[in-house]
Scaffold this active site. Structure first.
Site, PDB file in Angstrom:
ATOM      1  CE1 TYR A  83      -0.699 -13.645   5.271  1.00 42.40           C
ATOM      2  CE2 TYR A  83       0.692 -12.933   6.815  1.00 42.40           C
ATOM      3  CZ  TYR A  83       0.086 -12.540   5.895  1.00 42.40           C
ATOM      4  OH  TYR A  83       0.418 -11.405   5.354  1.00 42.40           O
ATOM      5  CG  ASP A 104     -12.109  -8.897  -7.746  1.00 46.07           C
ATOM      6  OD1 ASP A 104     -13.001  -8.862  -6.622  1.00 46.07           O
ATOM      7  OD2 ASP A 104     -12.465  -9.448  -8.644  1.00 46.07           O
ATOM      8  CG  ASP A 121      -0.290  -8.423   4.286  1.00 47.58           C
ATOM      9  OD1 ASP A 121       0.376  -7.648   5.129  1.00 47.58           O
ATOM     10  OD2 ASP A 121       0.296  -9.094   3.219  1.00 47.58           O
ATOM     11  CG  ASP A 130       0.907  -2.404   3.164  1.00 51.97           C
ATOM     12  OD1 ASP A 130       0.812  -2.763   4.205  1.00 51.97           O
ATOM     13  OD2 ASP A 130       1.899  -2.905   2.370  1.00 51.97           O
TER      14      ASP A 130
HETATM   15  C1  IPM Z   1       2.217  -6.982   8.165  1.00 52.44           C
HETATM   16  C2  IPM Z   1       3.276  -7.305   7.655  1.00 52.44           C
HETATM   17  C3  IPM Z   1       3.518  -8.891   7.945  1.00 52.44           C
HETATM   18  C4  IPM Z   1       2.432  -9.638   7.582  1.00 52.44           C
HETATM   19  C5  IPM Z   1       4.852  -9.287   7.557  1.00 52.44           C
HETATM   20  C6  IPM Z   1       6.102  -8.750   8.003  1.00 52.44           C
HETATM   21  C7  IPM Z   1       5.043 -10.927   8.066  1.00 52.44           C
HETATM   22  O1  IPM Z   1       3.224  -7.204   6.111  1.00 52.44           O
HETATM   23  O2  IPM Z   1       2.058  -6.943   9.374  1.00 52.44           O
HETATM   24  O3  IPM Z   1       0.940  -6.593   7.455  1.00 52.44           O
HETATM   25  O4  IPM Z   1       2.185 -10.132   6.216  1.00 52.44           O
HETATM   26  O5  IPM Z   1       1.321  -9.642   8.235  1.00 52.44           O
HETATM   27 MG    MG Z   2       1.707  -6.133   5.486  1.00 54.21          MG
END
Ligand code: IPM
Ligand code: MG
Length: 358
Positions: free
Chosen positions: A137, A224, A248, A252
């Site tokens: 990042y 993975d 990240d 999710d």
């Molecule tokens: C998160 C989001 C951010 C990230 C984006 C909006 C930059 O996806 O907080 O997970 O990738 O960290």
């Molecule tokens: Mg994210």
């Protein structure tokens, strides 16, 4: 002692959800000063930058930041440094918010919201500890260059750099081990050590730090496989620690296991427990301004704020219990609505939590 809290609503549904969390924070009888500033696209519109100096200064001088969400498709064509996402990345970097805590909890009342079978997910309670200020990042160099030799000579190439310094891995390891020690004492470090040097290094440091936490069982998993195990048997995990990019993606995935991303808070902390607190979901511009978004993730983020940055864990418990109560009462915003429950708006959900606090 009075605490200053920066409220940064951002874009999309950010305003309506932080408004409800602010009402809850203000109802606790604590000595808090809440100060609001624009961030993301909203700040770009006013100041020409997603993280203007005045907003950054307010964030720096506050004990904690309550953050809504940033982003809107209409900014997708802006130069990268002016896009709303840069606000959150800039705050993380400027304040050194290296430790991102993302719980994924399935509330028993919402078991049907998950796309997985109830027996796979009911009672799910995992914590992802994501490193937040390093990795690919922020790694330098990055950019687009023209290749001077090799098989693609003369072509343009996009590139980024993945790296972790030892102290960066050690400090996130300590956060994760300490979190695991307070829970079920199992920590799974996720990496890609079969391919990446950065990951092998990460793994070696994790093993070294583990010697300081003999009560916590450390395991390792390739990313993975972790993505697969999270949908196969998510309850096998307790705490997961991983780097910025893998975290990240996996956070999710973990959030979606619960089927109710509108319920999940998150905390991003620095070494002095100053923190930024935000819902795990995004700015949802498609439903912005309609008073239908779920404010509970932001209200629960306010609870995390009290617990981690203000040391007010009793007040944090109060908020979390109030949220439990409104779910038990059958109140649901549209995202978690199912037959037999009562559909409420964003502000009605805020009202209900305020009532349940009493
Ligand atoms: C998160 C989001 C951010 C990230 C984006 C909006 C930059 O996806 O907080 O997970 O990738 O960290
Ligand atoms: Mg994210």
């Amino acid at each position: 002692m009075s605490h200053k809290i920066a409220v940064l609503p951002g874009d999309g549904i950010g305003h309506e959800i932080t408004e409800q969390a602010v009402r809850v924070l203000s109802a606790l009888g604590l000595d808090l000063t809440l100060e609001q500033a624009p961030v993301g696209g909203a700040a770009y519109e006013i100041h020409g930058h997603p993280l203007p100096p005045s907003t950054l200064e307010l964030a720096r001088s506050s004990s904690a930041i309550l953050f809504g969400a940033v982003g809107d498709w209409k900014y997708d064509t802006l130069a990268r440094e002016l896009r709303p996402e840069q606000a959150i990345l800039g705050l993380r970097k400027a304040l050194g918010l290296f430790a991102n805590l993302r719980p994924a909890i399935l509330y028993p009342q919402l078991a049907n919201a998950s796309s997985l079978k109830p027996e796979i997910v009911s009672g799910l309670n995992i914590l992802i500890v994501r490193e937040l200020t390093g990795d690919i990042y922020f790694g330098q160099p990055r950019g687009v260059r023209t290749l001077e030799d090799g098989p693609f000579k003369g072509e343009r190439q996009g590139y980024d750099t993945m790296h972790y310094a030892e102290s960066e891995v050690r400090r996130i390891a300590h956060v994760a081990f300490q979190a695991a020690a307070k829970r079920n004492k199992r920590l799974c470090s996720v990496d890609k050590a079969n391919v990446l040097e950065t990951s092998q290094f990460w793994r070696d440091i994790m093993i070294d730090v583990a010697r300081e936490y003999p009560d916590v069982e450390l395991s390792h998993m390739y990313v993975d496989n972790a993505a697969m195990q999270l949908v196969r048997e998510p309850k096998a995990f307790d705490v997961i620690v991983t780097g910025n990019l893998f975290g990240d993606i996996l956070s999710d995935e973990a959030a979606m296991l619960t089927g109710s991303i509108g319920m999940l808070p998150s905390a991003s902390l620095n070494a002095s427990n100053q923190g930024l607190y935000e819902p795990s979901h995004g700015s949802a511009p498609d439903i912005a301004g309609k008073n239908i978004a779920n404010p509970l993730a932001t209200i629960l983020s306010a609870a995390m704020l009290l617990r981690y940055s203000l040391n007010e864990s009793t007040q944090a418990d109060r908020i979390e219990q109030a949220v439990q109560r409104v779910l038990e009462q059958g109140l649901r915003t549209a995202d978690i609505y199912e037959e037999g429950t009562t559909r409420v708006t964003t502000s009605q959900m805020g009202d209900a939590v305020l009532n349940a606090l009493k």
